[in-house]
Design an enzyme around this catalytic site. Structure first.
Site, short mmCIF file in Angstrom:
data_model
loop_
_atom_site.label_atom_id
_atom_site.label_comp_id
_atom_site.label_asym_id
_atom_site.label_seq_id
_atom_site.Cartn_x
_atom_site.Cartn_y
_atom_site.Cartn_z
N SER A 197 2.97 -4.42 3.32
CA SER A 197 3.85 -3.29 3.58
C SER A 197 3.05 -2.04 3.26
O SER A 197 2.19 -2.05 2.38
CB SER A 197 5.08 -3.32 2.68
OG SER A 197 5.82 -4.49 2.89
N CYS A 198 3.34 -0.96 3.97
CA CYS A 198 2.66 0.30 3.72
C CYS A 198 3.69 1.42 3.82
O CYS A 198 4.45 1.47 4.79
CB CYS A 198 1.53 0.50 4.73
SG CYS A 198 0.57 2.00 4.44
N PHE A 199 3.70 2.27 2.83
CA PHE A 199 4.67 3.36 2.76
C PHE A 199 3.98 4.69 2.48
O PHE A 199 3.02 4.73 1.71
CB PHE A 199 5.66 3.14 1.60
CG PHE A 199 6.39 1.85 1.65
CD1 PHE A 199 7.56 1.72 2.38
CD2 PHE A 199 5.91 0.73 0.97
CE1 PHE A 199 8.25 0.53 2.42
CE2 PHE A 199 6.59 -0.47 1.00
CZ PHE A 199 7.76 -0.58 1.73
N VAL B 264 0.86 -1.18 0.00
CA VAL B 264 0.00 0.00 0.00
C VAL B 264 0.90 1.23 0.00
O VAL B 264 1.80 1.35 0.84
CB VAL B 264 -0.92 0.02 1.24
CG1 VAL B 264 -1.79 1.27 1.26
CG2 VAL B 264 -1.78 -1.24 1.31
#
Length: 124
Positions: free
Chosen positions: A103-105, A76
């Site tokens: 994963s989220c960034f 994401v």
């Protein structure tokens, strides 16, 4: 085997990439922006943007004969990490059991100045 995925139920690729790739055992979606494929409009609230991005991911997977339940990894990308809780709340509506790795960034900028972009990998 590498098969390009094309569906009218998700936004068309607007560059030198595919909506997704089916390898026979794995399905890779390209990052899906919150574009409504019916009218080309970008969703502008984080909740609706997340919902539309996930609908687009689901449509690409469906074209390859896969479902959200088969997703093993999501990435994401958020314009603003302060939107994490709101995004996560909607995300939890789509992934309720045996959730994929994720994963989220926060990123500097997304295409079309979108609030979110989501990509997935599924096992067939």
């Amino acid at each position: 085997m590498k098969q390009v995925i094309r569906t009218t139920d998700a936004p068309s690729a607007i560059g030198p990439y595919s909506q997704g790739i089916d390898t026979g055992s794995l399905v890779f979606t390209s990052g899906q922006l919150p574009l409504n494929p019916e009218n080309g409009k970008l969703e502008t609230s984080i909740e609706e943007a997340t919902r539309q991005s996930l609908k687009n991911v689901r449509a690409v997977l469906a074209q390859a004969g896969a479902t959200l339940e088969q997703v093993v990894k999501c990435t994401v990308f958020l314009k603003d990490l302060n939107d994490f809780a709101a995004m996560n709340s909607v995300y939890a509506e789509y992934f309720t059991e045996n959730c994929p790795a994720r994963s989220c960034f926060q990123v500097a900028k997304l295409p079309m100045d979108a609030l979110v972009e989501i990509e997935a990998i599924a096992v067939k």
